[in-house]
Design a protein around this motif. Structure first.
Motif, mmCIF file in Angstrom:
data_model
loop_
_atom_site.group_PDB
_atom_site.id
_atom_site.type_symbol
_atom_site.label_atom_id
_atom_site.label_comp_id
_atom_site.label_asym_id
_atom_site.label_seq_id
_atom_site.Cartn_x
_atom_site.Cartn_y
_atom_site.Cartn_z
ATOM 1 N N GLY A 174 25.251 -0.333 33.969
ATOM 2 C CA GLY A 174 23.875 -0.615 33.556
ATOM 3 C C GLY A 174 23.345 -1.905 34.156
ATOM 4 N N GLU A 175 24.206 -2.913 34.246
ATOM 5 C CA GLU A 175 23.790 -4.174 34.849
ATOM 6 C C GLU A 175 23.555 -4.005 36.340
ATOM 7 O OE1 GLU A 175 25.489 -8.737 35.446
ATOM 8 O OE2 GLU A 175 26.369 -7.426 33.909
ATOM 9 N N ARG A 176 24.434 -3.241 36.990
ATOM 10 C CA ARG A 176 24.246 -2.999 38.424
ATOM 11 C C ARG A 176 22.941 -2.259 38.689
ATOM 12 N NH1 ARG A 176 29.749 -1.466 38.148
ATOM 13 N NH2 ARG A 176 29.209 0.726 38.530
ATOM 14 N N LEU A 177 22.632 -1.280 37.839
ATOM 15 C CA LEU A 177 21.386 -0.534 37.988
ATOM 16 C C LEU A 177 20.180 -1.439 37.775
ATOM 17 C CD1 LEU A 177 19.937 2.171 38.398
ATOM 18 C CD2 LEU A 177 20.148 2.558 35.915
ATOM 19 N N LEU A 178 20.270 -2.332 36.792
ATOM 20 C CA LEU A 178 19.171 -3.258 36.521
ATOM 21 C C LEU A 178 18.965 -4.205 37.700
ATOM 22 C CD1 LEU A 178 17.078 -4.214 34.476
ATOM 23 C CD2 LEU A 178 18.829 -5.698 33.481
ATOM 24 N N ASN A 179 20.064 -4.696 38.316
ATOM 25 C CA ASN A 179 19.958 -5.557 39.502
ATOM 26 C C ASN A 179 19.275 -4.824 40.638
ATOM 27 O OD1 ASN A 179 23.270 -6.987 38.940
ATOM 28 N ND2 ASN A 179 21.297 -7.645 38.132
ATOM 29 N N TRP A 180 19.686 -3.575 40.858
ATOM 30 C CA TRP A 180 19.087 -2.771 41.928
ATOM 31 C C TRP A 180 17.597 -2.555 41.681
ATOM 32 C CZ3 TRP A 180 16.477 1.870 41.763
ATOM 33 C CH2 TRP A 180 16.237 2.493 42.985
ATOM 34 N N PHE A 181 17.252 -2.209 40.460
ATOM 35 C CA PHE A 181 15.855 -1.936 40.136
ATOM 36 C C PHE A 181 15.005 -3.198 40.272
ATOM 37 C CE2 PHE A 181 12.369 -1.774 37.037
ATOM 38 C CZ PHE A 181 11.705 -0.644 37.488
ATOM 39 N N ALA A 182 15.488 -4.329 39.760
ATOM 40 C CA ALA A 182 14.724 -5.579 39.820
ATOM 41 C C ALA A 182 14.527 -6.027 41.258
ATOM 42 C CB ALA A 182 15.437 -6.670 39.024
ATOM 43 N N TYR A 183 15.603 -5.928 42.067
ATOM 44 C CA TYR A 183 15.487 -6.343 43.473
ATOM 45 C C TYR A 183 14.488 -5.471 44.219
ATOM 46 C CZ TYR A 183 16.450 -6.757 48.417
ATOM 47 O OH TYR A 183 16.308 -6.904 49.784
ATOM 48 N N ASN A 184 14.573 -4.177 44.085
ATOM 49 C CA ASN A 184 13.685 -3.290 44.833
ATOM 50 C C ASN A 184 12.249 -3.364 44.346
ATOM 51 O OD1 ASN A 184 15.199 -1.536 46.942
ATOM 52 N ND2 ASN A 184 16.600 -1.643 45.203
ATOM 53 N N THR A 185 12.077 -3.621 43.047
ATOM 54 C CA THR A 185 10.720 -3.839 42.540
ATOM 55 C C THR A 185 10.124 -5.101 43.142
ATOM 56 O OG1 THR A 185 11.253 -2.714 40.468
ATOM 57 C CG2 THR A 185 9.331 -4.169 40.467
ATOM 58 N N TYR A 186 10.924 -6.178 43.150
ATOM 59 C CA TYR A 186 10.476 -7.435 43.753
ATOM 60 C C TYR A 186 10.158 -7.229 45.238
ATOM 61 C CZ TYR A 186 10.718 -12.156 45.718
ATOM 62 O OH TYR A 186 10.447 -13.306 46.405
ATOM 63 N N ARG A 187 11.057 -6.576 45.938
ATOM 64 C CA ARG A 187 10.878 -6.370 47.379
ATOM 65 C C ARG A 187 9.616 -5.576 47.674
ATOM 66 N NH1 ARG A 187 12.900 -2.615 51.287
ATOM 67 N NH2 ARG A 187 13.224 -3.610 53.329
ATOM 68 N N LEU A 188 9.361 -4.525 46.903
ATOM 69 C CA LEU A 188 8.150 -3.735 47.103
ATOM 70 C C LEU A 188 6.906 -4.569 46.847
ATOM 71 C CD1 LEU A 188 6.702 -1.060 47.614
ATOM 72 C CD2 LEU A 188 7.037 -0.495 45.187
ATOM 73 N N ALA A 189 6.923 -5.351 45.758
ATOM 74 C CA ALA A 189 5.764 -6.188 45.441
ATOM 75 C C ALA A 189 5.511 -7.209 46.540
ATOM 76 C CB ALA A 189 5.982 -6.890 44.103
ATOM 77 N N MET A 190 6.576 -7.826 47.058
ATOM 78 C CA MET A 190 6.414 -8.828 48.111
ATOM 79 C C MET A 190 5.971 -8.209 49.426
ATOM 80 S SD MET A 190 6.805 -11.717 46.672
ATOM 81 C CE MET A 190 6.166 -10.982 45.160
ATOM 82 N N LYS A 191 6.442 -7.018 49.733
ATOM 83 C CA LYS A 191 5.989 -6.345 50.957
ATOM 84 C C LYS A 191 4.494 -6.035 50.877
ATOM 85 C CE LYS A 191 8.483 -3.556 53.463
ATOM 86 N NZ LYS A 191 8.923 -4.437 54.551
ATOM 87 N N LEU A 192 4.012 -5.681 49.700
ATOM 88 C CA LEU A 192 2.585 -5.437 49.524
ATOM 89 C C LEU A 192 1.781 -6.730 49.671
ATOM 90 C CD1 LEU A 192 2.663 -2.928 46.517
ATOM 91 C CD2 LEU A 192 2.115 -2.410 48.914
ATOM 92 N N LEU A 193 2.264 -7.801 49.045
ATOM 93 C CA LEU A 193 1.547 -9.073 49.107
ATOM 94 C C LEU A 193 1.543 -9.667 50.514
ATOM 95 C CD1 LEU A 193 2.629 -10.869 45.798
ATOM 96 C CD2 LEU A 193 0.351 -9.993 46.382
ATOM 97 N N THR A 194 2.638 -9.462 51.244
ATOM 98 C CA THR A 194 2.740 -10.033 52.596
ATOM 99 C C THR A 194 2.354 -9.039 53.675
ATOM 100 O OG1 THR A 194 5.083 -9.433 52.803
ATOM 101 C CG2 THR A 194 4.583 -11.589 51.834
ATOM 102 N N VAL A 195 1.778 -7.917 53.266
ATOM 103 C CA VAL A 195 1.340 -6.856 54.183
ATOM 104 C C VAL A 195 2.501 -6.471 55.121
ATOM 105 C CG1 VAL A 195 -0.570 -6.094 55.653
ATOM 106 C CG2 VAL A 195 -0.893 -8.049 54.135
ATOM 107 N N GLY A 196 3.645 -6.245 54.523
ATOM 108 C CA GLY A 196 4.797 -5.779 55.280
ATOM 109 C C GLY A 196 5.611 -6.869 55.946
ATOM 110 N N GLY A 197 5.202 -8.122 55.785
ATOM 111 C CA GLY A 197 5.907 -9.204 56.478
ATOM 112 C C GLY A 197 7.282 -9.505 55.899
ATOM 113 N N TYR A 198 7.435 -9.339 54.598
ATOM 114 C CA TYR A 198 8.720 -9.630 53.954
ATOM 115 C C TYR A 198 9.682 -8.484 54.208
ATOM 116 C CZ TYR A 198 12.156 -10.526 50.260
ATOM 117 O OH TYR A 198 13.316 -10.736 49.576
ATOM 118 N N ASP A 199 10.903 -8.847 54.614
ATOM 119 C CA ASP A 199 11.899 -7.809 54.895
ATOM 120 C C ASP A 199 13.109 -7.956 53.983
ATOM 121 O OD1 ASP A 199 12.954 -10.115 55.910
ATOM 122 O OD2 ASP A 199 13.355 -9.337 57.910
#
Length: 420
Positions: free
Chosen positions: A395-420
């Motif tokens: 459950g903790e591993r799943l939460l880490n995966w979900f939080a990271y990918n949510t953050y990454r998606l949000a940052m890619k939107l804010l940076t117009v794809g610049g964040y990798d």
């Protein structure tokens, strides 16, 4: 360095300063540096300089609080303006609320401009996250310390002073700090990119300066190093116009040139692939890489950051989570000869969107003090063990995966794809 490592290093540094693009920051010698490890001593020194100011004071900060630390700084600014000193202050529209003391500033003749007054404004989502000051064109300040009480964290009293750093600079590098402030001052006024100023004459490129201290180290023993090379300083400002990747490149250059040790402390550790790979490659080639990571400010990051630990730990990177107090310092030391202090977190907002500023020190004695502080924080932190990390609940591993990918998606939107 093996052939494979050499090819990796070439790929890593192919876009660094000195290879294809010129940068507006430079290394220069003949500077004196004073390191502050807490807001209390930093504010005392800053107020002393402001009270002695004869012509001008410039201050830029993300947070300016009306509290036990902010009021004495505000009073010093008012005293300076009242006696005829030109005082200019930049605050961020989100980081600093509209304070009653702003009326006192206006009455005293302080010039005050707010960067991006709303969350989404004419500068998009970006903030000015820098913490800068210049007094009489003679003393410059840069670091991670906001104008706020060391012990206050959003209304909660911290058990120890916030772990943070700033530097006082005296010498030719102060002109670069003032130039960055002036550009920001005009940018707020006119709302777009001001005319570019040619790079200062007489400074070395960042890559050349870094390679110089590496050449010295190859031909000298550590004890003789400082006697054979001249200490130098660079002021590195990140913006969304000229130096979009300036601070990231400074980190990549130093990590890529490391020969024995990389020490890095940062509260929001969510760098892109290039910086993560640089740390992994350094550890794989036998460099002692230690990371001190802050926690307990943003729950989202507390869950997202551990997702990155697996590949770092597997490569041999050592990680400690610091919870003694609020870790706010954004600092690093490489081989005890290169160090940086500044405002830039290692996340998408700082590396891709916000206005940030760091100072890079090469062969300065203050690096030893900075190294000691990072090592102590690492030792005081909670060490991340690879086996225990791998055995954490599903459950903790799943939460880490979900939080990271949510953050990454949000940052890619804010940076117009610049964040990798």
């Amino acid at each position: 360095m093996s052939g494979g490592d050499g090819r990796r290093f070439d790929r890593l540094t192919q876009h660094l300063p000195g290879r294809r693009y010129w940068s507006r920051y430079r290394f220069c010698s003949g500077n004196s540096v004073r390191l502050f490890t807490a807001g209390e001593t930093y504010f005392a020194a800053l107020i002393e300089r402001i009270d002695a100011a004869k012509s001008n004071v410039a201050l830029e900060t993300y947070i300016f609080c009306d509290d036990a630390s902010g009021r004495p700084v505000s009073d010093a600014l008012v005293r300076a303006a009242t006696r005829g000193v030109r005082v200019r202050v930049i605050t961020d529209g989100v980081g600093t609320e509209r304070l009653p003391m702003f009326n006192d500033w206006q009455a005293a003749g302080i010039e005050h401009r707010i960067y991006n007054p709303h969350i989404f404004g004419r500068f998009g989502f970006s903030r000015t996250h820098r913490k800068l000051a210049v007094v009489d064109d003679e003393f410059g300040y840069c670091g991670g310390i906001n104008v706020v009480d060391d012990y206050d964290q959003n209304g909660t009293r911290l058990p120890y002073a916030r772990w943070d750093f700033a530097v006082e600079l005296e010498g030719p590098v102060v002109a670069d700090v003032l130039e960055a402030f002036d550009v920001q001052w005009e940018r707020i006024r006119i709302g777009h990119r001001p005319a570019l100023v040619p790079p200062p004459v007489g400074g070395a490129t960042p890559q050349a300066a870094t390679e110089r201290f590496v050449r010295v180290r190859r031909s000298a023993r550590t004890a003789d190093m400082r006697a054979m090379a001249e200490p130098c300083v660079a002021f590195v400002a990140r913006d969304n116009f000229v130096n979009r990747r300036a601070i990231e490149k400074a980190y990549l250059t130093a990590i890529g040139q490391a020969r024995s040790e990389v020490l890095l402390a940062n509260p929001y550790f969510m760098p892109g692939r290039k910086l993560r790979r640089a740390l992994i490659y350094a550890a794989q080639r036998g460099i002692d890489v230690r990371l001190v990571i802050g926690r307990k400010e943003f729950a989202m990051l507390d869950y997202a950051v551990p997702f990155l630990y697996r590949t770092l730990l597997k490569a041999g990177v050592k990680i400690a989570e610091y919870e003694k107090t609020m870790l706010h310092g954004k600092v690093a030391v490489v081989d005890s000869n290169w160090g940086t202090v500044g405002s830039s977190n290692l996340d998408a907002l700082s590396l891709m969107l916000n206005n940030e500023a760091n100072v890079v020190l090469v062969l300065h004695p203050e690096i030893d003090q900075l190294r000691t502080a990072i090592v102590a924080a690492f030792d005081e932190g909670r060490r991340i063990d690879e086996k225990h990390y791998a055995a954490r609940p599903a459950g903790e591993r799943l939460l880490n995966w979900f939080a990271y990918n949510t953050y990454r998606l949000a940052m890619k939107l804010l940076t117009v794809g610049g964040y990798d």
